[in-house]
Design a protein around this motif. Structure first.
Motif, PDB file in Angstrom:
ATOM      1  N   ARG A 331       1.074  -0.843   0.250  1.00 16.22           N
ATOM      2  CA  ARG A 331      -0.138   0.151  -0.216  1.00 16.22           C
ATOM      3  C   ARG A 331       0.985   0.898   0.531  1.00 16.22           C
ATOM      4  NH1 ARG A 331      -3.521  -2.598   3.214  1.00 16.22           N
ATOM      5  NH2 ARG A 331      -2.938  -1.551   5.321  1.00 16.22           N
ATOM      6  N   LYS A 332       2.355   1.105   0.382  1.00 18.74           N
ATOM      7  CA  LYS A 332       3.244   2.211   1.063  1.00 18.74           C
ATOM      8  C   LYS A 332       3.533   2.253  -0.532  1.00 18.74           C
ATOM      9  CE  LYS A 332       4.278   2.199   6.094  1.00 18.74           C
ATOM     10  NZ  LYS A 332       5.321   2.318   7.015  1.00 18.74           N
ATOM     11  N   LEU A 333       3.541   1.629  -1.463  1.00 19.07           N
ATOM     12  CA  LEU A 333       4.171   1.468  -2.870  1.00 19.07           C
ATOM     13  C   LEU A 333       3.922   1.824  -3.422  1.00 19.07           C
ATOM     14  CD1 LEU A 333       6.895  -1.538  -2.282  1.00 19.07           C
ATOM     15  CD2 LEU A 333       7.289   0.446  -2.065  1.00 19.07           C
ATOM     16  N   SER A 334       2.373   1.542  -3.503  1.00 19.78           N
ATOM     17  CA  SER A 334       1.219   2.097  -4.474  1.00 19.78           C
ATOM     18  C   SER A 334       1.046   3.275  -3.768  1.00 19.78           C
ATOM     19  CB  SER A 334      -0.126   1.357  -3.792  1.00 19.78           C
ATOM     20  OG  SER A 334      -0.278  -0.804  -4.309  1.00 19.78           O
ATOM     21  N   ARG A 335       0.957   4.270  -3.178  1.00 16.94           N
ATOM     22  CA  ARG A 335       0.708   4.862  -2.945  1.00 16.94           C
ATOM     23  C   ARG A 335       1.752   6.372  -3.319  1.00 16.94           C
ATOM     24  NH1 ARG A 335       0.264   5.111   2.326  1.00 16.94           N
ATOM     25  NH2 ARG A 335      -1.850   3.890   2.451  1.00 16.94           N
ATOM     26  N   TRP A 336       2.920   5.727  -3.490  1.00 15.89           N
ATOM     27  CA  TRP A 336       4.127   6.745  -3.659  1.00 15.89           C
ATOM     28  C   TRP A 336       4.499   6.506  -5.479  1.00 15.89           C
ATOM     29  CZ3 TRP A 336       6.585  10.843  -2.431  1.00 15.89           C
ATOM     30  CH2 TRP A 336       7.844  10.925  -2.775  1.00 15.89           C
ATOM     31  N   TYR A 337       4.273   5.714  -6.143  1.00 10.15           N
ATOM     32  CA  TYR A 337       5.033   4.606  -7.139  1.00 10.15           C
ATOM     33  C   TYR A 337       3.180   5.284  -7.735  1.00 10.15           C
ATOM     34  CZ  TYR A 337       9.367   4.513  -5.762  1.00 10.15           C
ATOM     35  OH  TYR A 337      10.418   4.263  -5.279  1.00 10.15           O
ATOM     36  N   ASP A 338       1.774   5.866  -7.450  1.00 10.22           N
ATOM     37  CA  ASP A 338       0.940   5.530  -7.977  1.00 10.22           C
ATOM     38  C   ASP A 338       0.938   4.396  -9.079  1.00 10.22           C
ATOM     39  OD1 ASP A 338      -1.373   6.936  -9.249  1.00 10.22           O
ATOM     40  OD2 ASP A 338      -0.774   7.977 -10.060  1.00 10.22           O
ATOM     41  N   ILE A 339       0.619   3.037  -8.230  1.00  8.77           N
ATOM     42  CA  ILE A 339       0.405   1.975  -9.357  1.00  8.77           C
ATOM     43  C   ILE A 339       0.297   1.384  -9.111  1.00  8.77           C
ATOM     44  CG2 ILE A 339       2.854   1.143  -8.063  1.00  8.77           C
ATOM     45  CD1 ILE A 339       2.968  -0.191 -11.449  1.00  8.77           C
ATOM     46  N   VAL A 340      -1.199  -0.076  -9.346  1.00  6.24           N
ATOM     47  CA  VAL A 340      -1.933  -1.020  -8.274  1.00  6.24           C
ATOM     48  C   VAL A 340      -0.941  -1.737  -8.618  1.00  6.24           C
ATOM     49  CG1 VAL A 340      -4.177  -2.676  -8.298  1.00  6.24           C
ATOM     50  CG2 VAL A 340      -3.706   0.159  -9.350  1.00  6.24           C
ATOM     51  N   ILE A 341      -0.448  -2.954  -6.851  1.00  2.91           N
ATOM     52  CA  ILE A 341       0.159  -4.041  -6.566  1.00  2.91           C
ATOM     53  C   ILE A 341      -1.095  -4.944  -5.786  1.00  2.91           C
ATOM     54  CG2 ILE A 341       2.279  -5.033  -5.866  1.00  2.91           C
ATOM     55  CD1 ILE A 341       3.614  -2.445  -5.590  1.00  2.91           C
ATOM     56  N   GLU A 342      -1.299  -5.540  -6.586  1.00  2.00           N
ATOM     57  CA  GLU A 342      -1.956  -6.983  -5.883  1.00  2.00           C
ATOM     58  C   GLU A 342      -1.743  -8.308  -5.404  1.00  2.00           C
ATOM     59  OE1 GLU A 342      -5.312  -7.786  -8.731  1.00  2.00           O
ATOM     60  OE2 GLU A 342      -6.331  -5.956  -7.887  1.00  2.00           O
ATOM     61  N   CYS A 343      -1.377  -9.305  -4.684  1.00  2.58           N
ATOM     62  CA  CYS A 343      -1.116 -10.302  -4.208  1.00  2.58           C
ATOM     63  C   CYS A 343      -2.017 -11.345  -5.187  1.00  2.58           C
ATOM     64  CB  CYS A 343      -1.436 -10.634  -2.979  1.00  2.58           C
ATOM     65  SG  CYS A 343       0.005  -9.255  -2.261  1.00  2.58           S
ATOM     66  N   GLU A 344      -0.944 -12.237  -5.297  1.00  2.90           N
ATOM     67  CA  GLU A 344      -1.944 -13.032  -6.144  1.00  2.90           C
ATOM     68  C   GLU A 344      -2.340 -14.151  -5.346  1.00  2.90           C
ATOM     69  OE1 GLU A 344      -1.017 -14.363 -11.145  1.00  2.90           O
ATOM     70  OE2 GLU A 344       0.101 -14.942  -9.600  1.00  2.90           O
ATOM     71  N   GLN A 345      -1.567 -14.581  -4.544  1.00  2.00           N
ATOM     72  CA  GLN A 345      -2.018 -15.640  -3.361  1.00  2.00           C
ATOM     73  C   GLN A 345      -2.274 -14.972  -2.117  1.00  2.00           C
ATOM     74  OE1 GLN A 345       1.852 -16.896  -4.834  1.00  2.00           O
ATOM     75  NE2 GLN A 345       1.185 -18.714  -5.479  1.00  2.00           N
ATOM     76  N   ASP A 346      -3.030 -15.129  -1.205  1.00  2.00           N
ATOM     77  CA  ASP A 346      -3.418 -15.263   0.305  1.00  2.00           C
ATOM     78  C   ASP A 346      -2.143 -15.007   1.452  1.00  2.00           C
ATOM     79  OD1 ASP A 346      -6.048 -14.169  -1.114  1.00  2.00           O
ATOM     80  OD2 ASP A 346      -6.602 -15.384   0.529  1.00  2.00           O
ATOM     81  N   GLU A 347      -1.623 -16.498   0.544  1.00  2.00           N
ATOM     82  CA  GLU A 347      -0.369 -15.852   1.497  1.00  2.00           C
ATOM     83  C   GLU A 347       1.069 -15.058   2.162  1.00  2.00           C
ATOM     84  OE1 GLU A 347       0.084 -19.785  -1.338  1.00  2.00           O
ATOM     85  OE2 GLU A 347      -1.193 -18.460  -0.620  1.00  2.00           O
ATOM     86  N   VAL A 348       1.492 -14.728   0.513  1.00  2.00           N
ATOM     87  CA  VAL A 348       1.409 -13.639  -0.044  1.00  2.00           C
ATOM     88  C   VAL A 348       1.602 -12.315   1.426  1.00  2.00           C
ATOM     89  CG1 VAL A 348       3.051 -12.107  -1.296  1.00  2.00           C
ATOM     90  CG2 VAL A 348       1.751 -13.298  -1.703  1.00  2.00           C
ATOM     91  N   ASN A 349       0.212 -12.623   2.126  1.00  2.00           N
ATOM     92  CA  ASN A 349       0.094 -11.073   3.067  1.00  2.00           C
ATOM     93  C   ASN A 349       0.918 -11.837   4.403  1.00  2.00           C
ATOM     94  OD1 ASN A 349      -1.628  -9.682   1.203  1.00  2.00           O
ATOM     95  ND2 ASN A 349      -3.450 -10.779   1.443  1.00  2.00           N
TER      96      ASN A 349
END
Length: 392
Positions: A331-349
């Protein structure tokens, strides 16, 4: 580009960056910028992070040879016989002119055909030009371009485009005459405001603050969405309030950080010095230096002793992660670089990160650092970044 115009642009850009340009010279510079399509260059020179990133790149080049390459592009040459004293003169030119020469070098030598800026750099440039100020009558001003400086000056507001500061200390008049202003800072940049009483506020990316152009004599109040660092001017007769979504922070004179993003589960008030009261619907909490009050989903969950410095590391161009879940990091990276970053797998979180990462480097470099820390892999798909776990 004509040789004469090269020198004129360098000279005028140097004066502009140093704050020494006259209105007439600024008009000439604006005309040349439009004529030679140098708007992107000027925007870059006003972006401290982009400047520092490319100055590091510029240091790899031999200054004399690089300058000769630049002159070759614009159709000039250095004299073959050049005395040491004369070259020392070039090396001692004001740093602001070296910035200009360096950037012109990269624009004309590395991109001689003026290729369109692509990817994250283009997005960052567009963001840097979209810091907006809404006046009491809802008139909208784009601050980074600096085109509204004259109008702001007429109100007593000083606009500094280079360091990105909006200064209200010279504003005079009644609140009813000037009213409330709203500053909107997009993703990818910071902005500083000096309020009429001398209080200094730095807004983080993707934040907005509503505030009176002239703060009241008995009560000073601002409204924040996002994150900001406050250095409040002490006034025993006029307490200072920061209004968040579900809480209010009351201070007299102190330094503290407020983080209250809509997309974050937690809101935090971190005190660096002085004393503050955090007021919620049914709870009032007094903080001492080094304490942090935490709300979760709008409800107070407690206060804790912390090292405040990591929570204001964004002021020093750093991401700070302390046993932080990957979803919070993204979320911090998305806010700074203005890009959507999503996790493909729940365990990544469930992966946690600890450490500092400079935020004045490119997104690609940041993602590579994260990949080296954990068994994850980032890849791009449909204008967004995805992350998945990988096996060694």
């Amino acid at each position: 580009m004509e040789d004469e115009h090269v020198h004129i642009i360098i000279n005028l850009l140097g004066k502009s960056l140093a704050g020494k340009i006259t209105p007439g010279e600024q008009k000439d510079l604006d005309k040349l910028i439009r004529e030679y399509s140098l708007e992107e260059l000027v925007a870059d020179l006003g972006d401290e992070r982009y400047v520092m990133q490319h100055l590091r790149k510029y240091t790899k080049y031999d200054v004399k040879d690089g300058f000769q390459d630049f002159l070759n592009v614009v159709g000039e040459t250095l004299p073959e016989k050049k005395t040491k004293i004369k070259w020392i003169y070039w090396c001692s030119v004001a740093s602001v002119l070296l910035f200009v020469l360096g950037f012109l070098f990269f624009y004309h030598v590395e991109n001689p055909k003026g290729d369109e800026i692509r990817g994250e750099r283009k997005d960052r440039l567009e963001n840097m030009e979209s810091v907006r100020l809404f006046l009491a009558d809802r008139e909208e001003m784009v601050l980074e371009a600096g085109y509204d400086e004259k109008h702001l000056n007429s109100l007593g507001i000083f606009l500094s485009v280079g360091p990105r500061i909006l200064d209200y200390t010279r504003v005079r008049g009644r609140d009813s005459l000037i009213g409330e202003h709203t500053l909107v800072v997009p993703k990818g940049c910071l902005y500083k405001v000096i309020l009429s009483d001398g209080t200094r506020v730095t807004l983080n990316a993707d934040s907005r603050m509503r505030f009176p152009a002239v703060l009241g004599s008995s009560c000073r109040k601002v409204y924040l969405e996002g994150e900001a660092y406050f250095d409040v001017k002490r006034d025993e007769n006029a307490p200072f309030f920061v209004e968040g979504r579900n809480f209010s922070v009351r201070v007299l004179g102190t330094t503290f950080n407020v983080m209250d993003y809509k997309d974050e589960e937690q809101s935090q008030v971190t005190l660096l010095s002085g004393s503050v009261e955090m007021c919620m619907k049914d709870t009032v909490v007094r903080l001492s230096p080094g304490k942090q009050a935490v709300l979760e989903k709008g409800k107070f969950v407690g206060q804790r002793l912390v090292d405040p410095l990591p929570y204001v590391s964004w002021l020093e161009d750093k991401f700070c992660f302390e046993s932080e879940r990957l979803e919070n990091v993204l979320r911090k990276l998305s806010r700074w670089y203005d890009i959507v970053i999503e996790c493909e797998q729940d365990e990544v979180n469930d992966i946690y990160f600890t450490g500092y990462i400079p935020n004045d480097i490119g997104l690609k470099e940041v993602l590579q650092l994260l990949e080296e820390t954990a068994d994850i892999k980032f890849f791009e798909r449909d204008d967004k970044m995805l992350v998945r776990c990988v096996k060694n």
